[in-house]
Design a protein around this motif. Structure first.
Motif, PDB file in Angstrom:
ATOM      1  N   GLY A 511       0.691  -0.716   0.253  1.00 37.63           N
ATOM      2  CA  GLY A 511      -0.045   0.300   0.075  1.00 37.63           C
ATOM      3  C   GLY A 511       1.148   1.440   0.009  1.00 37.63           C
ATOM      4  N   PRO A 512       0.695   2.415   0.958  1.00 40.20           N
ATOM      5  CA  PRO A 512       1.201   3.626   0.621  1.00 40.20           C
ATOM      6  C   PRO A 512       2.536   3.375   1.395  1.00 40.20           C
ATOM      7  N   HIS A 513       3.173   1.822   2.404  1.00 38.08           N
ATOM      8  CA  HIS A 513       4.468   2.664   2.139  1.00 38.08           C
ATOM      9  C   HIS A 513       5.033   1.503   0.902  1.00 38.08           C
ATOM     10  N   ARG A 514       4.792   1.290  -0.128  1.00 42.33           N
ATOM     11  CA  ARG A 514       5.532   0.522  -1.142  1.00 42.33           C
ATOM     12  C   ARG A 514       6.530   1.583  -1.417  1.00 42.33           C
ATOM     13  N   VAL A 515       7.494   0.913  -1.943  1.00 43.85           N
ATOM     14  CA  VAL A 515       8.888   1.456  -2.596  1.00 43.85           C
ATOM     15  C   VAL A 515       8.540   2.269  -3.245  1.00 43.85           C
ATOM     16  N   ALA A 516       9.143   3.764  -3.680  1.00 45.91           N
ATOM     17  CA  ALA A 516       8.675   4.784  -4.782  1.00 45.91           C
ATOM     18  C   ALA A 516       9.642   4.136  -6.027  1.00 45.91           C
ATOM     19  N   GLY A 517       8.916   4.446  -7.090  1.00 47.25           N
ATOM     20  CA  GLY A 517      10.012   4.526  -8.521  1.00 47.25           C
ATOM     21  C   GLY A 517       9.360   2.868  -8.537  1.00 47.25           C
ATOM     22  N   LEU A 518       8.857   1.802  -8.099  1.00 47.22           N
ATOM     23  CA  LEU A 518       8.914   0.861  -8.544  1.00 47.22           C
ATOM     24  C   LEU A 518       7.146   0.592  -9.429  1.00 47.22           C
ATOM     25  N   GLN A 519       6.530   1.939  -9.726  1.00 47.61           N
ATOM     26  CA  GLN A 519       5.012   1.588 -10.031  1.00 47.61           C
ATOM     27  C   GLN A 519       5.236   1.137 -11.744  1.00 47.61           C
ATOM     28  N   MET A 520       4.440   1.210 -12.274  1.00 51.11           N
ATOM     29  CA  MET A 520       4.358   0.613 -13.851  1.00 51.11           C
ATOM     30  C   MET A 520       3.023   1.230 -14.054  1.00 51.11           C
ATOM     31  N   THR A 521       2.485   1.366 -15.443  1.00 51.84           N
ATOM     32  CA  THR A 521       2.386   1.878 -16.152  1.00 51.84           C
ATOM     33  C   THR A 521       0.788   1.053 -16.659  1.00 51.84           C
ATOM     34  N   LEU A 522      -0.456   1.284 -17.241  1.00 55.67           N
ATOM     35  CA  LEU A 522      -1.458   0.245 -17.557  1.00 55.67           C
ATOM     36  C   LEU A 522      -1.060  -0.032 -18.266  1.00 55.67           C
ATOM     37  N   ALA A 523      -0.439   0.553 -19.360  1.00 55.55           N
ATOM     38  CA  ALA A 523      -0.043   0.008 -20.629  1.00 55.55           C
ATOM     39  C   ALA A 523       1.409  -0.936 -20.145  1.00 55.55           C
ATOM     40  N   GLU A 524       1.897  -0.159 -20.109  1.00 58.02           N
ATOM     41  CA  GLU A 524       2.961  -1.885 -19.085  1.00 58.02           C
ATOM     42  C   GLU A 524       3.005  -2.714 -18.801  1.00 58.02           C
ATOM     43  N   LEU A 525       1.696  -2.394 -17.653  1.00 58.09           N
ATOM     44  CA  LEU A 525       1.080  -3.959 -17.408  1.00 58.09           C
ATOM     45  C   LEU A 525       0.483  -4.698 -18.370  1.00 58.09           C
ATOM     46  N   ARG A 526      -0.167  -4.052 -19.110  1.00 54.81           N
ATOM     47  CA  ARG A 526      -0.804  -4.601 -20.804  1.00 54.81           C
ATOM     48  C   ARG A 526       0.190  -5.684 -20.673  1.00 54.81           C
ATOM     49  N   ALA A 527       0.899  -4.975 -21.421  1.00 55.45           N
ATOM     50  CA  ALA A 527       2.803  -5.805 -22.184  1.00 55.45           C
ATOM     51  C   ALA A 527       3.503  -7.002 -21.266  1.00 55.45           C
ATOM     52  N   PHE A 528       2.801  -6.090 -20.442  1.00 59.49           N
ATOM     53  CA  PHE A 528       3.620  -7.665 -19.342  1.00 59.49           C
ATOM     54  C   PHE A 528       3.012  -9.105 -19.415  1.00 59.49           C
ATOM     55  N   LEU A 529       2.243  -8.426 -19.092  1.00 57.49           N
ATOM     56  CA  LEU A 529       0.934 -10.151 -19.248  1.00 57.49           C
ATOM     57  C   LEU A 529       0.581 -10.185 -20.504  1.00 57.49           C
ATOM     58  N   ASP A 530       1.141  -9.451 -21.499  1.00 61.24           N
ATOM     59  CA  ASP A 530       1.277 -10.134 -22.925  1.00 61.24           C
ATOM     60  C   ASP A 530       2.884 -11.369 -22.592  1.00 61.24           C
ATOM     61  N   GLN A 531       3.418 -10.542 -22.656  1.00 56.96           N
ATOM     62  CA  GLN A 531       5.073 -11.418 -22.738  1.00 56.96           C
ATOM     63  C   GLN A 531       5.232 -12.424 -21.675  1.00 56.96           C
ATOM     64  N   MET A 532       4.004 -12.540 -20.400  1.00 61.50           N
ATOM     65  CA  MET A 532       3.834 -13.883 -19.822  1.00 61.50           C
ATOM     66  C   MET A 532       2.928 -14.650 -20.638  1.00 61.50           C
TER      67      MET A 532
END
Length: 1248
Positions: A511-532
């Motif tokens: 949640g809010p305690h997540r390390v900054a700079g590790l978030q991916m964008t929505l497009a990256e999430l979809r590309a990541f799912l396609d890669q898997m």
């Protein structure tokens, strides 16, 4: 041959048999007579029919070191070619080498350090052993595959499976060559590869023939030299045959050539003939190696050796079987090659053993041939080393044959012969199968990988299955192929996807305690799912990633709806934004929500800042709001707020600039102007630092004005320290203060008075302050304190007289405390000096003959013990000093006595009084000068501690003067003075041997007789007259210008004061007698006490000198002191003359060089300033400076006679208050004091 003896010029004599031959009768005929040794055809035939002798290279008998061999080689080459070794061209050496080889007549012998064992003499490469420690760089070379000690035993090398260290093949050989040293045509043992590295030295020339032309080369050599090969079929293996490459090439043999330089490798391939020679001194290293492609050549070499009956270096069959026994250790390529060779070898073994059975030999026994020495398992026919099998005979145990020569063993019956074998025919196929499995394992594994990566069966493999395939390739040491790289890339990508998916899931949980700079964008999430999904492996984390994508898409739709219905509630937007942050994925709509939230926060902050009830913000806060407003989402509300902020900031900065100018401007503004600026700036709702600083400065200025009013309106004049503090504070204030100028003027006036008083009293470079000089010396009784005063002053340890009087800084502000302390200090000073006199009187005299430096306790101001001639005793403290270290009095100041002047024999009138610098701390000005300072002090609106101390000193001096006049006016003293005057007149009336010229002198009178002494003017009366006080001409102490001694020439300012002739004074010393008066004890004691108190005063009074002359006349003349003063004056005059001559020479040199223009006034003054040196010169210069500062009163003059009013005014223009009434013609008495005139008493109006 033709039986003719004609044509002698064409006859040729044989060097062997001495027969004659015509050159044209020979077959073939010779065109001319050859040079050198020539033999006829008969002699040549006889030589050829002789049995062959052993030939080859001889072993040298001399041993060399590497250095000595190099010196020999370089010297030989340089002498042979008659030029430096490095300048001989390689083409020249090559041409000369083959010329020598082809020449029959000329022989040249060289030496070659060939086939040197590296294990015995060391390798040119670093070797890892325990003999020496290797550096990190050497360690790298020691393990490199290019190290010739490492290359033969590399994993891909066949020779690593041979246990024995075969010299020259597995162990490198060293070669130290010189010019013309050669290696003949040859091929390597077992037709192996060879590699040669030239460490250093001159090049090595190589000739090579490819393996395809090896048999052709052998045929050409056999054709050209058949007789050599008939006797030695393996001649080419002896390394003794050289043939010109041009000859070989002329017969169709391809030959290549190269020059190997230092640092270069040369590699020869299997069965590639090569030869060469060295260009000069060099050092090389060579070794053999065998790769997988060598195995067929190695098998063919064994067959070749069998035909030539040449011994083998190792058993080829043994090597193949040893590798086949451990197929898992073999490289795949090597395993495939070994399998192929093993298959051929097994087929041949089957054929040979079948032939053995057909012969009827059935007996057999197993034999471990690898344990037998090579010479015990060699075929007696072909010399081949047996391993798989051999035929032996029970009756002939000394020999055996290979199965290829079963008919050549012996003549015994077949029944007595038996087979010795290493493996059975059933074991060999099993070994062959293992090799096949190893060789084909890669293909099996590659097929599995290909199916898994391409998903040919429709089933995705798990990560564990792919990892198992990768582990198999690593364990079986499969080569690094493209398929293996694809597998590794797939595994790496799959593991990265798993790790990223786990991070995405754990990020949602954090949640809010997540390390900054590790978030991916929505497009990256979809590309990541396609890669898997596209990876050829199954991962259960795909479901988690799909769930996160569904949550993000639902949040995106909700955010779009909220943004479409703007303006929404800030709380709703903030809630949506927080939910989006928990997803761990950057949604485009979240950024829009963030901008809307930031806009609302900024507007709210601006509203709070500009609210009237809010705390005033700073300029930095205003600027920060403007900067932050530029980054928020634009809107009409934002534009309006920015305009208000900018306007307010502009106004605030303008007022800050005004305040800054007021604080920093040189022209200070009055308080009213600053108050108006502050009043107007208070309406701005911003905290202005400069306005606040201006307000604080105005408050300080008002407080300062109040302090000035309070101190100016007090009961007493303000102290100088208080005024200086106020001035310092007022100058630092950025406010224009009218009172400051008045205070500065008062302080300046006070400082001017203090400076004038200091120049009046203080000597040059005095260690005392003015206040210390004016106060009594309360520690006069401490001899050590007085003597260490200069050093303590330098170190900051010295306690001033004011501190010794017990006066603090606050006491100095109270006049009453100063007066009381001064009176107490007078008593302490008198008691102290009496104690000091008693102490110093008890010290031994330095003039006594029995006194030594060690027994004397007196110490001069220079720190040394005064002893012997030249020591003077202070008349006040009774201590001793070096005469050259202190200011000493001059006995007389007139050249010769005149009829009206004092006679020279009146020794009591000579100035012999000496006060040390510790007792006489100041210039001791005359009382008239002090009274003028007091008059100026009364005009000051400021109180100074020095002024009050000066008033106390003046009262003390006037009080003492009154008591002294009263004592001098008593009947006893008056009678003594009369007798002394008669004696003076009688001495003056006596005839002189030489009457000197007389000088006009001012008449003097005896004021002691004319003045009553009762009318003693008080200081109050002297000061009441204000401007009516005059200062008579002053007399500097120590000048010798006392009344009755100074003639008229001294009183005339225009007449120079030349000192009397010292030789004349010295001649008068025997005539001095005394005492000339009898002073009763009742008269002497009061006078001595008065003299003591008068010497303590830092004021010059004439009564003091009169008492001194009277006391001198009542005692014998001090001959020791008079002689000491005369000697000191002679030394001083001698030094002055030398300095005057030096100055005159310097002035003349300047004139000769054409330097500065001559200044007569300067020339007149400079000699006067440099004539005297030492303390007297310093005092004279100080007095001149004092005269300049006090208005140029002139040098000390005798006082006007009684009744003659002084016409000279002092610097303040004050009229005389002590004027005398006697006429100008009155006689000048020898005991006339400087201030004896009666003064009318003035009514006291002010108490000092």
């Amino acid at each position: 041959m033709c039986s003719r003896g004609d044509e002698d010029d064409k006859l040729l004599l044989c060097d062997g048999c001495d027969d004659n031959y015509h050159i044209f009768c020979l077959l073939p005929p010779l065109p001319e007579i050859p040079k050198g040794v020539w033999r006829c055809p008969k002699c040549v035939m006889a030589e050829c029919k002789r049995p062959p002798e052993a030939f080859g290279f001889e072993q040298a008998t001399r041993e060399y070191t590497l250095q000595s061999f190099g010196e020999m080689a370089d010297s030989f080459k340089a002498d042979y070619f008659n030029m430096p070794v490095h300048m001989v061209p390689t083409e020249l050496v090559e041409k000369e080498f083959w010329r020598l080889v082809n020449s029959i007549e000329e022989d040249v012998t060289v030496e070659y350090g060939a086939d040197i064992h590296s294990k015995e003499f060391g390798s040119g490469f670093p070797v890892s052993d325990s003999k020496r420690h290797l550096t990190p760089e050497e360690e790298e070379y020691a393990t490199s595959g290019w190290n010739l000690n490492v290359m033969p035993v590399l994993e891909q090398s066949v020779l690593c499976h041979i246990n024995a260290d075969i010299s020259g093949m597995k162990v490198p050989w060293l070669y130290v060559g010189m010019v013309f040293s050669a290696f003949c045509w040859h091929i390597e043992d077992h037709w192996s590869y060879s590699i040669n590295y030239l460490h250093w030295g001159e090049p090595k020339t190589w000739y090579g023939v490819p393996s395809l032309a090896a048999e052709h080369l052998e045929e050409v050599m056999k054709k050209l030299t058949p007789e050599l090969f008939d006797s030695q079929p393996d001649l080419l293996h002896q390394l003794v045959t050289l043939m010109n490459p041009n000859t070989l090439m002329s017969h169709g043999v391809p030959v290549v050539r190269t020059n190997q330089c230092a640092g270069e490798f040369v590699i020869t391939f299997p069965r590639a003939y090569h030869s060469g020679f060295n260009q000069g001194y060099n050092f090389a290293e060579a070794v053999n190696f065998c790769t997988a492609d060598w195995l067929p050549a190695g098998r063919q070499c064994i067959e070749h050796y069998r035909r030539l009956r040449r011994y083998c270096v190792f058993s080829h069959e043994e090597l193949i079987c040893k590798m086949a026994a451990c197929p898992e250790k073999l490289d795949l390529n090597l395993a495939a090659a070994v399998h192929k060779e093993m298959f051929i070898m097994v087929q041949e073994e089957r054929r040979l053993r079948k032939a053995l059975l057909e012969k009827g030999i059935t007996e057999a026994e197993r034999e471990a041939f690898e344990l037998l020495p090579d010479d015990e398992r060699q075929c007696i026919k072909c010399k081949t080393t047996c391993f798989l099998s051999a035929l032996a005979c029970y009756d002939c145990p000394d020999g055996l044959v290979c199965l290829s020569h079963i008919n050549d063993l012996c003549k015994c019956s077949s029944s007595r012969q038996y087979l010795r074998y290493r493996y059975t025919l059933d074991e060999l196929p099993a070994m062959l199968h293992k090799l096949k499995v190893r060789a084909e394992s890669f293909d099996t594994w590659a097929n599995k990988v290909r199916v898994a990566l391409e998903v040919e069966d429709g089933r995705k493999r798990s990560l564990e299955e792919l990892r198992a395939l990768e582990s198999e390739a690593r364990e079986r040491r499969f080569p690094n192929s493209e398929l293996l790289q694809q597998l590794k890339n797939c595994l790496s990508e799959a593991e990265a996807c798993v790790s990223r998916a786990l991070g995405l899931v754990s990020g949602q949980e954090a949640g809010p305690h997540r390390v900054a700079g590790l978030q991916m964008t929505l497009a990256e999430l979809r590309a990541f799912l396609d890669q898997m999904n596209n990876l050829p492996c199954a991962m259960h984390q795909i479901g988690d990633v799909k769930g996160i994508l569904e949550q993000v898409e639902a949040y995106q739709a909700e955010a779009r709806e909220a943004l479409a219905s703007l303006p929404s509630s800030p709380g709703l937007l903030q809630s949506l934004l927080e939910r989006g942050q928990l997803l761990g994925v950057e949604v485009p709509e979240a950024q829009q929500l963030q901008r809307q939230v930031e806009q609302a926060r900024w507007l709210d902050e601006v509203k709070r800042t500009l609210a009237p009830s809010a705390r005033r913000g700073t300029l930095a806060v205003m600027r920060g709001l403007l900067v932050a407003g530029a980054s928020v989402a634009p809107s009409p509300a934002v534009d309006k707020a920015q305009a208000e902020l900018q306007e307010l900031l502009t106004i605030a900065e303008r007022w800050e600039e005004k305040a800054h100018l007021c604080l920093e401007a040189r022209q200070k503004h009055p308080p009213a102007t600053l108050e108006a600026i502050i009043h107007e700036a208070e309406n701005i709702p911003v905290h202005l630092p400069n306005i606040q600083a201006l307000k604080e400065a105005l408050a300080k200025a008002r407080a300062w004005i109040a302090d000035v009013d309070e101190i100016q309106n007090g009961d007493h004049y303000p102290c100088l320290d208080d005024l200086e503090g106020l001035v310092a504070v007022g100058r630092d204030l950025p406010v224009g203060l009218e009172e400051l100028r008045q205070l500065e003027l008062q302080v300046l006036t006070a400082h001017s008075w203090r400076e004038k008083a200091s120049k009046t009293f203080l000597k040059r470079n005095s260690c005392y302050t003015l206040l210390e000089v004016l106060c009594p010396c309360a520690d006069a009784g401490s001899d050590s304190t007085k003597r260490s005063r200069w050093m303590e002053k330098e170190l900051g340890l010295y306690k001033s007289d004011t501190e010794l009087l017990g006066l603090s800084a606050q006491d100095l502000r109270d006049p009453g405390s100063v007066i009381v302390a001064f009176k107490e200090g007078e008593q302490k000073e008198k008691e102290g000096i009496l104690q000091l006199r008693r102490t110093n009187s008890a010290k031994p005299s330095p003039l006594a003959s029995s006194t030594t430096a060690s027994s004397a306790t007196s110490v001069c101001v220079c720190g040394q013990v005064p002893a012997g001639v030249g020591a003077l005793q202070c008349d006040l403290c009774q201590d001793w000093f070096h005469g050259r270290c202190v200011s000493v009095p001059r006995l007389l100041s007139s050249p010769r006595p005149s009829p009206t002047s004092s006679p020279l024999l009146a020794w009591w009138e000579w100035d012999t009084k000496f006060l040390c610098p510790l007792c006489m701390r100041s210039r001791r000005p005359r009382l008239e000068t002090i009274l003028a300072l007091l008059v100026a002090l009364q005009r000051l609106p400021v109180r100074l501690p020095e002024g009050e101390a000066l008033q106390c000193l003046t009262e003390r001096a006037i009080s003492w003067q009154g008591r002294a006049r009263q004592a001098l006016a008593s009947e006893d003293v008056t009678a003594l003075l009369g007798r002394l005057a008669e004696l003076r007149q009688r001495l003056q009336a006596e005839p002189r041997p030489e009457e000197p010229p007389t000088y006009p002198s001012a008449p003097a009178s005896d004021p002691l007789r004319e003045g009553s002494g009762k009318d003693m003017p008080k200081v109050q009366g002297l000061l009441e007259n204000g401007d009516s006080v005059t200062s008579p001409e002053k007399v500097a102490p120590g000048e010798g210008s006392v009344v009755g001694i100074q003639p008229g020439a001294a009183s005339n300012p225009a007449c120079p004061r030349n000192p009397p002739d010292l030789e004349l004074l010295s001649s008068l010393l025997p005539q001095l007698t005394g005492p000339v008066l009898e002073l009763p004890e009742a008269t002497r004691a009061p006078l001595e006490e008065l003299m003591l108190e008068g010497d303590l005063l830092e004021v010059t009074l004439d009564e003091n000198h009169s008492i001194w002359q009277l006391l001198q006349a009542g005692q014998p003349p001090d001959m020791e002191r008079i002689r000491t003063l005369l000697e000191l004056e002679k030394a001083e005059r001698h030094g002055s003359r030398a300095r005057g001559r030096a100055l005159e020479r310097r002035r003349r040199r300047k004139v000769d060089r054409g330097g500065e223009g001559d200044d007569p006034a300067r020339e007149e003054l400079e000699p006067k300033r440099v004539r005297s040196s030492g303390p007297e010169a310093e005092e004279a210069q100080e007095e001149e400076e004092l005269e300049e500062e006090t208005g140029g009163e002139g040098p000390p003059q005798p006082l006007p006679t009684t009744g003659s009013p002084s016409t000279q005014e002092n610097q303040n223009g004050l009229e005389p208050a002590l004027g005398a009434t006697s006429g100008p013609s009155a006689p000048f008495s020898t005991l006339t004091p400087r201030l004896h005139v009666p003064c009318p008493q003035q009514p006291p109006q002010q108490q000092l």
